[in-house]
Every structure is written in structure tokens, then in C-alpha cells.
Enzyme design. Structure first.
Site, PDB file in Angstrom:
ATOM      1  N   HIS A 207      -1.812  -4.730  -5.073  1.00  0.00           N
ATOM      2  CA  HIS A 207      -0.800  -5.699  -5.541  1.00  0.00           C
ATOM      3  C   HIS A 207      -0.725  -6.857  -4.441  1.00  0.00           C
ATOM      4  O   HIS A 207      -0.846  -6.630  -3.184  1.00  0.00           O
ATOM      5  CB  HIS A 207       0.371  -5.481  -5.937  1.00  0.00           C
ATOM      6  CG  HIS A 207       1.173  -4.847  -5.055  1.00  0.00           C
ATOM      7  ND1 HIS A 207       1.867  -5.667  -3.851  1.00  0.00           N
ATOM      8  CD2 HIS A 207       1.557  -3.660  -4.694  1.00  0.00           C
ATOM      9  CE1 HIS A 207       2.416  -4.915  -3.092  1.00  0.00           C
ATOM     10  NE2 HIS A 207       2.369  -3.637  -3.435  1.00  0.00           N
TER      11      HIS A 207
ATOM     12  N   GLU B 296       3.331   3.531  -7.500  1.00  0.00           N
ATOM     13  CA  GLU B 296       3.548   3.848  -6.008  1.00  0.00           C
ATOM     14  C   GLU B 296       4.359   5.193  -5.993  1.00  0.00           C
ATOM     15  O   GLU B 296       4.846   5.729  -6.755  1.00  0.00           O
ATOM     16  CB  GLU B 296       4.269   2.604  -5.427  1.00  0.00           C
ATOM     17  CG  GLU B 296       4.606   2.828  -3.734  1.00  0.00           C
ATOM     18  CD  GLU B 296       3.164   2.865  -3.085  1.00  0.00           C
ATOM     19  OE1 GLU B 296       2.742   3.762  -3.390  1.00  0.00           O
ATOM     20  OE2 GLU B 296       2.820   2.089  -2.102  1.00  0.00           O
TER      21      GLU B 296
END
Length: 281
Positions: free
Chosen positions: A23, A135
Site C-alpha cells: 500500500h 498485515e
């Protein structure tokens, strides 16, 4: 002719091309890169992109289009967090959105304090979310997601059907996922890709997930390749890789191979011809 020790061949239909993307810069990255303890702040719950992050999205989008990748990618898989979905729709989504009642946008205007116009779902690959590429789970509020019902309002044309629970049941405030658990989850995710029919897939995910998943596989590669693959990803970095189905998890048959011998006929190979048959020539 000598060949390199690392050269190998594998059937094309047992391979997929994946485009791994971290990201763009999130609000948690700004302080977290200076002080790791900043990741503990509840101020960064489900962190969204910074304005610099959106500029990084714009830059990667230009590359994806100028390189022709936007025509090749059949599916985009995103971790279901604000920063990854913003990156996914910003990079791989359609051009400017016009308000049409029969077409939902990928992202509504100003989702996640983006100060961005709505993003179209037309003329782009489908974008789906999957929990297993999230994550490192637990403790850090920036890695906790919102409810899916909340996201569905902000990202109407993103597919959340693979998410099993509306609330985040994977993130624990007092338990941090171990590196071994994260790596195992990453391997399971790569195996899951073989259940998909698509051959060219973009995955928008996170630094920790990418680093620990790829490092768990490092013994399979030459040291030089290991250095290339196993380093940390920068914000909004894209790396193109090929994964191979060595364990035959996939069930695809080749669409480009051709069986030959149509129409049928004698095709004895030249090295199988009996020597007596050619004496006297």
C-alpha cells in the site's frame, strides 16, 4: 552449449503471474517510521492514506497504464483495510466516475478522508478482499479493520463476499501474531491462489505480510534472487513474480498446448529408426 545451474522448465499452465503491491504511505507510517511505538497509538486505527500516499497511488497508476499491465491483470485482491483498499481502487480502478444509478463506484467521494472524487468500477478488473493477506495481526490499532458493513458503504463495488464476519474477529488487542504464524498464513494464501481461475493477479497488501511470507520461501532461491525478492517493499512498490504449482494443487489444463497427430499418421522419431532400414543409401 553450457547452461546455467539455475535454469529450469515448467509447464505454463502450472504457473501464475502475480503482481505484489505494498500500500501507499499511510498516516501511521509517518510517525511509525521514526518511532516504532507510534504504531501503538489508537489515533491510527485502520490508518488511511496520506496526501503523499495518494500521489504515490497516482504515480503507480500511470506506470500500470503505460506498461500495459492494466490490460493483463484479470483480478485484484486487496487486504480489507482502508489503506490497502484505497491503494487498490486508486491504482487499478476505472477512470473518473459519473453518477449512474445502475453502476456502483469502487470508492465514494472522500472515503477515508481522501479528498478524492469517486472512482469508477467500469473498464477495470474486479477487486475482491481477502483476510489472509492482512498485515501482522494484533496489538497495533493501525492493523485493525472496521466492520465490513462500514466498508461496503465506502467501497460499494468492491467484493467483500469472502469475508466471513462483519466485525474484526482476527485482531486481538493483547495478542500479537507470531512471525511463524504470519508466514504460515502467507503460504496458505499463496496456495489459495491456485483455486482461482485467473492467471494474472495483483495483490495489494502490507510490508510485514510480504516480508515474512517471502522470507519463509527463501531457501528455494539462488542467493542473488533471494536478495531481489526478500528485501522490504517501499510504499506503493510493485514487483512482478511467477508462482509455480509444484505440488499440483491447481486443476487447470493448458489452453495453449496442442496434442499433435491430427490427422493421425506414422510419426516414428528419427532416432528410433532401425539402422538396417537405411543401409545402402
Amino acid at each position: 552449449m553450457e547452461t546455467g545451474a539455475g535454469i529450469g522448465l515448467y509447464p505454463l499452465h502450472r504457473c501464475k503471474t502475480i503482481y505484489l503491491v505494498r500500500h501507499a504511505q499511510g498516516i501511521h507510517n509517518v510517525d511509525g517510521d521514526k518511532n516504532y511505538k507510534a504504531y501503538m497509538s489508537h489515533e491510527y486505527f485502520d490508518a488511511e492514506l496520506t496526501q503523499l500516499g495518494w500521489q504515490q497511488v497516482d504515480s503507480l497508476r500511470k506506470h500500470v497504464h503505460s506498461s500495459g499491465l492494466h490490460k493483463k491483470i484479470e483480478l485484484v485482491i486487496s487486504s480489507p483495510l482502508m489503506r490497502t483498499m484505497q491503494t487498490a481502487v486508486g491504482v487499478f480502478g476505472g477512470e473518473g466516475y459519473t453518477d449512474m444509478s445502475d453502476v456502483l463506484p469502487l470508492m465514494v467521494a472522500n472515503a477515508g478522508n481522501s479528498n478524492r472524487a469517486a472512482i469508477s468500477s467500469l473498464n477495470c478488473p474486479p477487486i475482491i478482499t481477502e483476510e489472509s493477506c492482512r498485515e501482522h495481526l494484533g496489538v497495533h490499532p493501525c492493523d485493525q479493520r472496521r466492520s465490513i458493513s462500514n466498508y461496503q458503504f465506502l467501497f460499494p463495488a468492491v467484493d467483500f463476499s469472502l469475508i466471513e464476519s462483519d466485525e474484526d474477529k482476527l485482531w486481538k488487542a493483547d495478542v500479537r501474531e507470531t512471525i511463524e504464524e504470519l508466514a504460515a498464513r502467507g503460504k496458505k494464501f499463496l496456495n489459495w491462489l491456485w483455486t482461482r481461475k485467473e492467471k494474472e493477479i495483483a495483490i495489494v497488501t502490507h510490508s510485514g505480510f510480504l516480508f515474512h511470507t517471502l522470507n519463509a520461501l527463501q531457501n528455494e532461491w539462488h542467493p542473488d534472487v533471494r536478495k531481489e525478492i526478500c528485501s522490504h517493499f517501499a510504499n506503493c512498490e510493485l514487483r512482478s513474480m511467477v508462482i509455480v504449482d509444484r505440488s499440483m494443487l491447481g486443476s487447470d489444463t493448458s489452453v495453449t498446448d496442442y496434442p499433435g497427430k491430427i490427422p493421425k499418421g506414422i510419426d516414428l522419431p528419427s532416432d528410433g529408426v532401425v539402422e538396417d532400414n537405411i543401409k545402402g543409401e
